[in-house]
Design an enzyme around this catalytic site. Sequence first.
Site, PDB file in Angstrom:
ATOM      1  CB  CYS A  57       5.748   2.001   7.164  1.00  8.11           C
ATOM      2  SG  CYS A  57       5.258   3.369   6.524  1.00  8.11           S
ATOM      3  CG  LEU A  58       6.846   1.288   1.115  1.00  9.58           C
ATOM      4  CD1 LEU A  58       6.020   1.596  -0.212  1.00  9.58           C
ATOM      5  CD2 LEU A  58       7.845   0.333   0.678  1.00  9.58           C
ATOM      6  N   GLY A 113       0.666  -1.111  -0.202  1.00 18.40           N
ATOM      7  CA  GLY A 113       0.262   0.026  -0.028  1.00 18.40           C
ATOM      8  C   GLY A 113       0.877   1.307  -0.117  1.00 18.40           C
ATOM      9  CG  HIS A 119       0.243   0.501   7.515  1.00 13.37           C
ATOM     10  ND1 HIS A 119       0.993   0.045   8.500  1.00 13.37           N
ATOM     11  CD2 HIS A 119       0.844   1.094   6.448  1.00 13.37           C
ATOM     12  CE1 HIS A 119       2.045   0.547   8.127  1.00 13.37           C
ATOM     13  NE2 HIS A 119       2.069   1.307   6.947  1.00 13.37           N
ATOM     14  CD  GLU A 120      -0.721   2.033   3.155  1.00 14.78           C
ATOM     15  OE1 GLU A 120      -0.330   3.453   2.837  1.00 14.78           O
ATOM     16  OE2 GLU A 120      -0.019   1.320   3.145  1.00 14.78           O
ATOM     17  CD  GLN A 125       3.370   5.685   3.017  1.00 19.05           C
ATOM     18  OE1 GLN A 125       2.455   5.073   2.628  1.00 19.05           O
ATOM     19  NE2 GLN A 125       4.193   4.903   3.373  1.00 19.05           N
ATOM     20  CG  HIS A 162       0.726   6.508   6.027  1.00 17.66           C
ATOM     21  ND1 HIS A 162       1.660   6.887   6.724  1.00 17.66           N
ATOM     22  CD2 HIS A 162       0.716   5.119   5.836  1.00 17.66           C
ATOM     23  CE1 HIS A 162       2.514   5.963   6.831  1.00 17.66           C
ATOM     24  NE2 HIS A 162       1.980   4.708   6.084  1.00 17.66           N
TER      25      HIS A 162
END
Length: 184
Positions: free
Chosen positions: A98-99, A45, A140-141, A50, A144
């Site tokens: 996480c990226l 995702g 999770h997304e 991000q 953000h």
Amino acid sequence: MILPITIYGHPVLRKIAKDIDKDYPDLEKFMADMWQTMYFADGVGLAAPQVGRSIRMFVLDCSNFADEEPELEGFKKMFINAKITERTGEEWSMSEGCLSIPGLNEDVVRPESIKIEYYDENWEFHEEEYSGYAARVIQHEYDHLEGIMFTDHCSPLRKRLLKSKLTGISKGKFSAKYRFNLAK
């Protein structure tokens, strides 16, 4: 175009993202860039904050997990102006990464099921329920969009133990195969 990933410590990751409308500048290109960036970085995702934009949009592709959860076959979605309206079910723990926090994974406890409202890439409105892995990735997304990082869900003790690692990441002490932006 592959966009640089915004790394932990950058202020855009802590802002509450804003809703957009279908006249958002270069929206089609941005949506395509989000998909391309997520796949290039081997993500499941990716949320707009991000990649440095504080807008309520994220993409996800959970189809790689269809072996464990067959309903995830072909599960690839874009969420615009998303709002989680309900979180239910038993809470369960799973390791998350996480990226924006490269090289760090931690166990995170989340509710099993959610209800969410959102617009898709064609501006069609949806009210849907998800559970299991899909619900976890969506939460999770979605975090953000609310300025929340997965490490915020850790216990106070665990947060103290992670502090130096997170500080290092915010200063560029990590390895990633993708381009990134650090806080200035």
